[in-house]
Enzyme design. Sequence first.
Site, PDB file in Angstrom:
ATOM      1  N   GLY A  22     -31.518  36.434  65.388  1.00 50.04           N
ATOM      2  CA  GLY A  22     -31.220  36.649  66.612  1.00 50.04           C
ATOM      3  C   GLY A  22     -30.878  35.481  67.408  1.00 50.04           C
ATOM      4  N   ASP A 101     -38.332  32.469  58.904  1.00 47.75           N
ATOM      5  CA  ASP A 101     -37.975  32.344  60.051  1.00 47.75           C
ATOM      6  C   ASP A 101     -36.574  31.562  60.259  1.00 47.75           C
ATOM      7  OD1 ASP A 101     -38.116  32.163  63.018  1.00 47.75           O
ATOM      8  OD2 ASP A 101     -38.947  30.269  63.142  1.00 47.75           O
ATOM      9  N   ASN A 156     -37.865  42.021  72.352  1.00 43.53           N
ATOM     10  CA  ASN A 156     -38.941  41.037  72.777  1.00 43.53           C
ATOM     11  C   ASN A 156     -38.937  40.933  74.268  1.00 43.53           C
ATOM     12  OD1 ASN A 156     -41.283  39.287  72.329  1.00 43.53           O
ATOM     13  ND2 ASN A 156     -39.954  37.519  71.892  1.00 43.53           N
ATOM     14  N   GLY A 458       1.767   7.720  50.668  1.00 43.05           N
ATOM     15  CA  GLY A 458       1.630   6.654  51.378  1.00 43.05           C
ATOM     16  C   GLY A 458       2.160   7.281  52.915  1.00 43.05           C
ATOM     17  N   SER A 460       4.388   7.649  56.308  1.00 41.53           N
ATOM     18  CA  SER A 460       5.770   7.786  56.576  1.00 41.53           C
ATOM     19  C   SER A 460       6.174   6.516  56.903  1.00 41.53           C
ATOM     20  CB  SER A 460       5.928   8.782  57.825  1.00 41.53           C
ATOM     21  OG  SER A 460       7.240   8.839  58.306  1.00 41.53           O
ATOM     22  N   GLY A 463       7.542   3.222  52.557  1.00 37.37           N
ATOM     23  CA  GLY A 463       8.748   2.738  51.413  1.00 37.37           C
ATOM     24  C   GLY A 463       8.724   3.664  50.163  1.00 37.37           C
ATOM     25  N   LYS A 464       8.197   4.920  50.080  1.00 39.84           N
ATOM     26  CA  LYS A 464       7.931   5.602  48.940  1.00 39.84           C
ATOM     27  C   LYS A 464       9.338   6.032  48.441  1.00 39.84           C
ATOM     28  CE  LYS A 464       5.627   8.765  51.288  1.00 39.84           C
ATOM     29  NZ  LYS A 464       5.637   8.100  52.520  1.00 39.84           N
ATOM     30  N   SER A 532       1.717  13.322  51.292  1.00 40.25           N
ATOM     31  CA  SER A 532       0.421  14.226  50.828  1.00 40.25           C
ATOM     32  C   SER A 532      -0.894  13.579  51.268  1.00 40.25           C
ATOM     33  CB  SER A 532       0.723  14.039  49.217  1.00 40.25           C
ATOM     34  OG  SER A 532       0.808  12.862  48.742  1.00 40.25           O
TER      35      SER A 532
END
Length: 624
Positions: A22, A101, A156, A458, A460, A463-464, A532
């Site tokens: 609850g 509990d 309760n 790598g 932005s 140099g990829k 990536s």
Amino acid sequence: MECARLPAEETNKDLLRFLTCGSVDDGKSTLIGRLLHDSKLIFEDQLSTLAKDSIRYGTTGDDIDFALLVDGLEAEREQGITIDVAYRFFTTPRRSFIVTDTPGHEQYTRNMATAASKADLAIILIDARKGVLLQTRRHSLICSLLGLRHVVVAVNKIDLVAYQADIFDRIVTDYCAFASQFGFSSIVSFPISARNGDNVVKLSDKTPWYSGPALLDYLETINVENETAEASFRFPVQWVNRPNADFRGYAGTVVSGTVNSGDPIFVAGSSRTSSVKELITSAGPQQFAQAGDAITITLADELDIARGDLLASPMSRPEVSDQFAAHIIWMSDQALMPGRSYLARIGTRVTPITVTGIRHKVDVNTSAHLAAQTLDLNDIAFCNFATDTPVAFDPYVHNHKTGAFIVIDRFTNHTLGAGMIAFGLRRGTTIHRQTTLLGKSERAAQKRQRPAIVWLTGLSGAGKSTIANIVERQLHAAGHHTMLLDGDTMRHGLNRDLGFTEADRVENIRRASEVAKLLLDAGLIVLCSFISPYRAEREMARRLFSDEEFIEVFVDTPIDECVRRDPKGLYAKAKAGTIKNFTGIDAPYEAPHNPEIHLHTIGQQPEQLSEKIIRKLAELGRIG
């Protein structure tokens, strides 16, 4: 489903497992403490300690705080809340009990779900002053999904609303109207005061309008059938026991049904059959075993069986598929991403798993079905899943043991979610790979090379693409056959429908990886230039290929240098707020831990860095 106050009187002395759940401060721990105290199940020294702790930690003035019997953690006592799951065993002349509990806070919903998966009955507490709350609804939904059929509604703190019958009746009516959709076998309600003991162990003269039994009387007499012994035989193999060449046994625990020596056995997955030669326990050979028994099974035939396989009755076979639909309760702060690769533990088998689609998310308040692209902490949804290899299972409604699974993070091994399988998807067994007369080795041989994936990752501007273009030009000049996949090019075509949210980035890399695999099968050297940013997706891409075929290249350029270069003006736009979810600015980049090639670009020319990739390809025998 019958919603009533009065149960049928039946005596059952079996063990009953139940949980209290609850919302926060509804009195779950106090109720358990009251049950233990009024049933005379607390020793004098425990009671003395409880009285002292009540002075130090209690929230009930001069009275004993019964919640402290269950709230064992120091943090729980200081904060007055339940954080962990607490188990208590107690027994009465008519029945034994294990009560759990569970915490009421939303952030600990995962703990409640764990407890519900092992219970026969749920006591859902509702504060009489507050009525049905969001967490009341969430816990009820989880109880339903996890197959609990019997619910007790304990209204309760009835003393704090002057024991008014109309308030009790309104709350019960509201709850039953909401819960009618869940198909509970029984919902029985009680007006109680856990602090004062009203209607907990003995009936209270303060509620003359209530004609039902006390709560403990009901718990002692409710008939909760045990379905595991009646279900079909299922035995997940945990360990292949082969101490010498003359013995091969399969060790594990019978999770449902029964098995006899000589019974026929079906191996799900391979569809092979045999018969039981022996059933061996710590006490020696046995003729019979049932749900819950830890045994070693030997078979009459030599079959290829390993850990994770499921032995079953050939007369009632489980489903076997690499795709299924299931409900899932997401238990992690890390959002669920469709397309991301996780691990799943189904029985004793661990296999990579992917969410291929979120059919709908469930609105906890209304149970309405909502569209969703991701799932966050405590979300509940119905999804399609795909596993790397076919798995054996039963729908959860038929067998909780073989229909449940957990989702695990591949890197941290943390549990992320709990799933309940609804049904297999026929696509997993009706779609087969088309066999071709030529394979990648034949196609590559004609090109005088061995295919490879060179995955450049790598930030932005790191140099990829520049490096990838130089490598491709050099390979082409040497007579090799290549293909360059670039992030921008993919987003102009195949992935033009994707944005830059985390979910879209995951799907972007998933599609790119599949395209790269097709090109590798054509015998090409494939250069992949993608930011990536997430390790999980790069790992998913790696798993599509053999170890020798995949070369991860980390083009490591500090972000300050990338911002300085900013060849496309993207960092300036991201800092100005016109581009959202830009890697390195307001979206994370997770650098590789152990790339095959680590290129530090500062102080190096692209031609020098490209030579390192060419040398690596030559070292691996990918080029001559």
